[in-house]
Scaffold this motif. Structure first.
Motif, PDB file in Angstrom:
ATOM      1  N   GLY A 159      -1.528  -3.972   1.709  1.00 56.38           N
ATOM      2  CA  GLY A 159      -2.096  -3.385   0.504  1.00 56.38           C
ATOM      3  C   GLY A 159      -1.734  -4.126  -0.777  1.00 56.38           C
ATOM      4  N   GLN A 160      -1.557  -5.458  -0.682  1.00 56.26           N
ATOM      5  CA  GLN A 160      -1.204  -6.251  -1.858  1.00 56.26           C
ATOM      6  C   GLN A 160      -2.351  -6.234  -2.876  1.00 56.26           C
ATOM      7  OE1 GLN A 160       2.622  -7.350  -0.500  1.00 56.26           O
ATOM      8  NE2 GLN A 160       1.727  -7.760  -2.491  1.00 56.26           N
ATOM      9  N   ALA A 215       9.607  -4.537   0.262  1.00 60.16           N
ATOM     10  CA  ALA A 215       9.992  -3.769  -0.925  1.00 60.16           C
ATOM     11  C   ALA A 215       8.759  -3.238  -1.647  1.00 60.16           C
ATOM     12  CB  ALA A 215      10.819  -4.646  -1.859  1.00 60.16           C
ATOM     13  N   TYR A 216       7.718  -4.054  -1.710  1.00 59.27           N
ATOM     14  CA  TYR A 216       6.449  -3.618  -2.322  1.00 59.27           C
ATOM     15  C   TYR A 216       5.853  -2.456  -1.544  1.00 59.27           C
ATOM     16  CZ  TYR A 216       1.498  -3.868  -3.671  1.00 59.27           C
ATOM     17  OH  TYR A 216       0.226  -3.566  -4.098  1.00 59.27           O
ATOM     18  N   ASP A 247       3.036  -8.799  -7.886  1.00 62.34           N
ATOM     19  CA  ASP A 247       2.541  -7.501  -7.394  1.00 62.34           C
ATOM     20  C   ASP A 247       3.625  -6.441  -7.447  1.00 62.34           C
ATOM     21  OD1 ASP A 247      -0.112  -7.798  -6.877  1.00 62.34           O
ATOM     22  OD2 ASP A 247       0.070  -7.965  -4.704  1.00 62.34           O
ATOM     23  N   TYR A 248       4.812  -6.810  -6.989  1.00 60.13           N
ATOM     24  CA  TYR A 248       5.944  -5.885  -6.947  1.00 60.13           C
ATOM     25  C   TYR A 248       6.323  -5.429  -8.352  1.00 60.13           C
ATOM     26  CZ  TYR A 248      10.763  -4.286  -6.194  1.00 60.13           C
ATOM     27  OH  TYR A 248      11.926  -3.556  -6.173  1.00 60.13           O
ATOM     28  N   ALA A 249       6.343  -6.375  -9.294  1.00 57.70           N
ATOM     29  CA  ALA A 249       6.703  -6.035 -10.671  1.00 57.70           C
ATOM     30  C   ALA A 249       5.690  -5.077 -11.288  1.00 57.70           C
ATOM     31  CB  ALA A 249       6.801  -7.315 -11.505  1.00 57.70           C
ATOM     32  N   ILE A 250       4.418  -5.330 -11.037  1.00 56.60           N
ATOM     33  CA  ILE A 250       3.371  -4.454 -11.579  1.00 56.60           C
ATOM     34  C   ILE A 250       3.467  -3.061 -10.976  1.00 56.60           C
ATOM     35  CG2 ILE A 250       0.870  -4.065 -11.645  1.00 56.60           C
ATOM     36  CD1 ILE A 250       0.564  -7.131 -11.798  1.00 56.60           C
ATOM     37  N   SER A 251       3.672  -2.984  -9.669  1.00 60.19           N
ATOM     38  CA  SER A 251       3.759  -1.666  -9.007  1.00 60.19           C
ATOM     39  C   SER A 251       5.012  -0.913  -9.469  1.00 60.19           C
ATOM     40  CB  SER A 251       3.794  -1.839  -7.488  1.00 60.19           C
ATOM     41  OG  SER A 251       4.967  -2.486  -7.057  1.00 60.19           O
ATOM     42  N   SER A 252       6.118  -1.643  -9.701  1.00 57.93           N
ATOM     43  CA  SER A 252       7.327  -0.997 -10.179  1.00 57.93           C
ATOM     44  C   SER A 252       7.152  -0.453 -11.591  1.00 57.93           C
ATOM     45  CB  SER A 252       8.499  -2.004 -10.141  1.00 57.93           C
ATOM     46  OG  SER A 252       8.760  -2.431  -8.812  1.00 57.93           O
TER      47      SER A 252
END
Length: 319
Positions: free
Chosen positions: A256-257, A56-57, A309-314
């Motif tokens: 790319g995390q 998802a990220y 990471d996912y929350a920040i990118s979203s």
């Protein structure tokens, strides 16, 4: 758990937990599926969550779709962990009665007949299939491929000292399946090391688990990595823990995390594993069980860095 005095062929079992409140005809099936010991479900679920969240990220999948997929895989983990336990107990019914920890399991104790266990397994696998068919075609085929591992794992302890490797291949299949469920394919540069690292993780926690039964296993004539590693278990598990953390870091790099992944998922998981290996007593059953169960938190720590990471990118995508 202990059997009550009862002349009936199917002994009445006292479970000493909430299973005792279930109807007597249902409790043995709940016990067979190990619903009173959720640690196995968590260990099956975490690789799924890692694969889903990293995919998802990578792909920018929406929070709603990602959460729905995680919920679906959580349901599947509950079902398939129970099915795996039923398969295991069917294969091991002539071994379980030789091991103190397992001699009261429902099939070997006579609380459930093999015929009824097979019927119950059919229900479990049908429910698992219903979950699997909610995925894309690629993932349905990929998920079906894991069934051979689930079925053959219990046999491995009879022929090799490395049955934990086969368990790892089965229990971490969700890392691959979770990725493909989001993307419709596999990126082996990410999902490959994530899966391989998970297999190493299973070798760590299930070797600790196997040390509980090593004396009984010798008497029963079955094999495990606990017996294979013996006094060198600390060195072996340090190596597998290092491989797990290294493979996780590689998967993150290829995906790319960001910084939260390395601070939480990599360093946090490494710290937790170091604590486990530093404090476990391989000759104490209670210590082995406690450290084995603590791997729920190892999986959660790894996942939380991916989620951060996912929350920040979203958030950045919305702004």
């Amino acid at each position: 758990m202990k059997p009550q005095n009862n002349d009936d062929k199917n002994k009445s079992i006292t479970y000493n937990n909430w299973l005792d409140k279930l109807p007597p005809n249902l409790a043995p099936y709940a016990f067979l599926a190990r619903v009173d010991k959720p640690i196995g479900t968590w260990l099956l679920f975490w690789p799924c969550a890692w694969g889903i969240s990293m995919a998802a990220y990578n792909s920018g999948t929406s929070i709603l779709e990602t959460a729905s997929m995680i919920a679906l895989f959580g349901t599947g983990a509950i079902i398939m962990r129970g099915a795996g336990c039923t398969i295991n107990d069917l294969w091991d019914r002539d071994i379980d009665n030789k091991v103190d920890r397992t001699k009261l399991r429902p099939i070997t104790s006579g609380a459930i007949t093999p015929k009824k266990a097979i019927a119950f397994l059919g229900l479990q696998l049908s429910a698992g299939l219903a979950v699997l068919t909610q995925l894309n075609a690629y993932s349905i085929l990929l998920g079906a491929c894991s069934l051979s591992l689930v079925v053959t794992y219990p046999l491995m302890k009879r022929i090799t000292y490395w049955p934990q490797t086969v368990l790892g291949l089965a229990f971490n299949w969700g890392a691959l399946l979770g990725w493909s469920a989001i993307t419709g394919s596999l990126d082996y540069s990410v999902a490959g090391p994530l899966y391989a690292g998970g297999v190493c993780w299973t070798l760590v926690y299930d070797t600790i688990y196997a040390h509980q039964d090593k004396k009984d296993d010798i008497r029963a004539g079955v094999k495990s990595t606990a017996l294979r590693f013996g006094e060198r278990t600390p060195q072996w598990l340090t190596g597998f823990s290092t491989a797990f953390v290294g493979m996780t870091a590689l998967a993150g790099y290829m995906n790319g995390q960001g910084l939260p992944f390395y601070l939480i998922s990599v360093l946090g998981t490494a710290s937790h594993l170091a604590w486990q290996l530093r404090t476990v007593n391989y000759n104490d059953t209670a210590s082995c069980w406690s450290k084995f169960k603590s791997n729920t938190w190892a999986g959660a720590i790894l996942w939380s860095g991916i989620v951060a990471d996912y929350a920040i990118s979203s958030t950045h995508a919305l702004t």
